[in-house]
Design a protein around this motif. Structure first.
Motif, PDB file in Angstrom:
ATOM      1  N   LEU A 107       4.446   1.600  -8.577  1.00 38.38           N
ATOM      2  CA  LEU A 107       3.205   0.818  -8.628  1.00 38.38           C
ATOM      3  C   LEU A 107       3.477  -0.645  -8.940  1.00 38.38           C
ATOM      4  O   LEU A 107       2.860  -1.540  -8.364  1.00 38.38           O
ATOM      5  CB  LEU A 107       2.255   1.423  -9.672  1.00 38.38           C
ATOM      6  N   ALA A 144       0.826  -1.206   0.000  1.00 41.30           N
ATOM      7  CA  ALA A 144       0.000   0.000   0.000  1.00 41.30           C
ATOM      8  C   ALA A 144       0.861   1.259   0.000  1.00 41.30           C
ATOM      9  O   ALA A 144       0.554   2.236  -0.690  1.00 41.30           O
ATOM     10  CB  ALA A 144      -0.932   0.001   1.211  1.00 41.30           C
ATOM     11  N   ARG A 197      -6.542   1.471  -4.216  1.00 36.29           N
ATOM     12  CA  ARG A 197      -5.452   1.804  -5.136  1.00 36.29           C
ATOM     13  C   ARG A 197      -5.932   1.922  -6.583  1.00 36.29           C
ATOM     14  O   ARG A 197      -5.505   2.846  -7.306  1.00 36.29           O
ATOM     15  CB  ARG A 197      -4.363   0.742  -5.035  1.00 36.29           C
ATOM     16  N   GLY A 219       2.330   1.695  -3.505  1.00 37.57           N
ATOM     17  CA  GLY A 219       1.290   2.170  -4.408  1.00 37.57           C
ATOM     18  C   GLY A 219       0.924   3.609  -4.136  1.00 37.57           C
ATOM     19  O   GLY A 219       0.746   4.419  -5.067  1.00 37.57           O
ATOM     20  N   GLY A 220       0.806   3.969  -2.846  1.00 35.39           N
ATOM     21  CA  GLY A 220       0.499   5.345  -2.485  1.00 35.39           C
ATOM     22  C   GLY A 220       1.583   6.310  -2.928  1.00 35.39           C
ATOM     23  O   GLY A 220       1.303   7.432  -3.386  1.00 35.39           O
ATOM     24  N   ASP A 230      -6.522  -3.037  -2.562  1.00 34.68           N
ATOM     25  CA  ASP A 230      -6.727  -3.079  -4.016  1.00 34.68           C
ATOM     26  C   ASP A 230      -7.857  -2.145  -4.435  1.00 34.68           C
ATOM     27  O   ASP A 230      -7.755  -1.443  -5.449  1.00 34.68           O
ATOM     28  CB  ASP A 230      -7.048  -4.502  -4.468  1.00 34.68           C
TER      29      ASP A 230
END
Length: 237
Positions: free
Chosen positions: A83, A57, A118, A60-61, A115
């Motif tokens: 990512l 996470a 994101r 991705g963030g 998920d």
């Protein structure tokens, strides 16, 4: 969490892998194997599946923030790398849980929540980046619609899995599985991330991104129709 010796973790994972037939090509042949290696290393370090999910996470963030926060050509490639790294860990957390024998609904729920957040955020970040670089208004709108589409698709998939009766059957033949893997590749998140890498090349990005959106829209509508029919048929039985 007790550490699992590296060799033992590899043996345990090898005997507990999910089947790959019909899974998108990148996920099947690149992401899952890399996730498996990350899971084995994490097991040898004593990491927890939830910790790996959290790391996924964070990566991705970070990719989303880079894409939205920096209106420069390099933001696309940098965001794509972050990512994709997060996507590897998204595969690693479940594999780590199988190595440690800790799989359960709580971990699966957390993974799905990450998920579900994101997926639309990536397209919102694309819209912000495009707006800040003064791209065409219609392309910004496509990015906004894309964020809605992926959210609706994710929700429809989860609800269908919950509401449709489980049917057991033989898996597809290997050849058909390989073909399906390539056919399904556009819907894999990795395709979106790779397209994001081209956001600094406006014409190329516009063609790739709108094409990907159109493909998603067509397949999503077909999926909705099919699942609705399956639910009606299941009710009529």
């Amino acid at each position: 969490m007790m550490r699992v010796p590296y060799a033992e973790a590899r043996r345990t994972l090898a005997s507990a892998q999910k089947p790959g037939a019909g899974v998108p090509a990148y996920l099947r042949w690149i992401n899952r194997p890399l996730g498996g290696r990350a899971a084995v290393v994490a097991a040898s370090w004593g990491a927890s599946p939830n910790g790996v999910t959290a790391a996924s996470a964070v990566l991705g963030g970070a990719g989303v923030l880079v894409l939205a926060g920096f209106p420069s050509w390099w933001a696309g490639p940098a965001a794509a790398l972050l990512l994709l790294a997060g996507y590897i860990l998204d595969s690693a957390d479940g594999q780590l849980a199988r190595i440690q024998g800790r799989g359960g609904p709580a971990g699966e729920w957390l993974d799905h929540v990450v998920d579900g957040i994101r997926a639309p955020l990536v397209h919102i970040a694309v819209a912000v980046h495009l707006a800040r670089t003064e791209s065409a208004d219609w392309l910004v709108m496509v990015a906004g619609l894309f964020s809605v589409l992926v959210s609706a698709w994710f929700l429809s998939q989860l609800l269908a899995e919950k509401l449709l009766p489980r049917v057991s059957g033989a898996s597809d033949a290997h050849g058909r599985g390989v073909l399906e893997s390539f056919i399904k590749q556009p819907q894999d998140p990795s395709t979106t991330y790779l397209v994001v890498a081209f956001i600094g090349a406006p014409v190329v990005f516009a063609i790739l991104y709108t094409g990907l959106f159109a493909w998603h829209a067509i397949i999503f509508l077909a999926s909705l129709r099919r699942k609705h029919r399956q639910l009606i048929d299941a009710t009529d039985r």
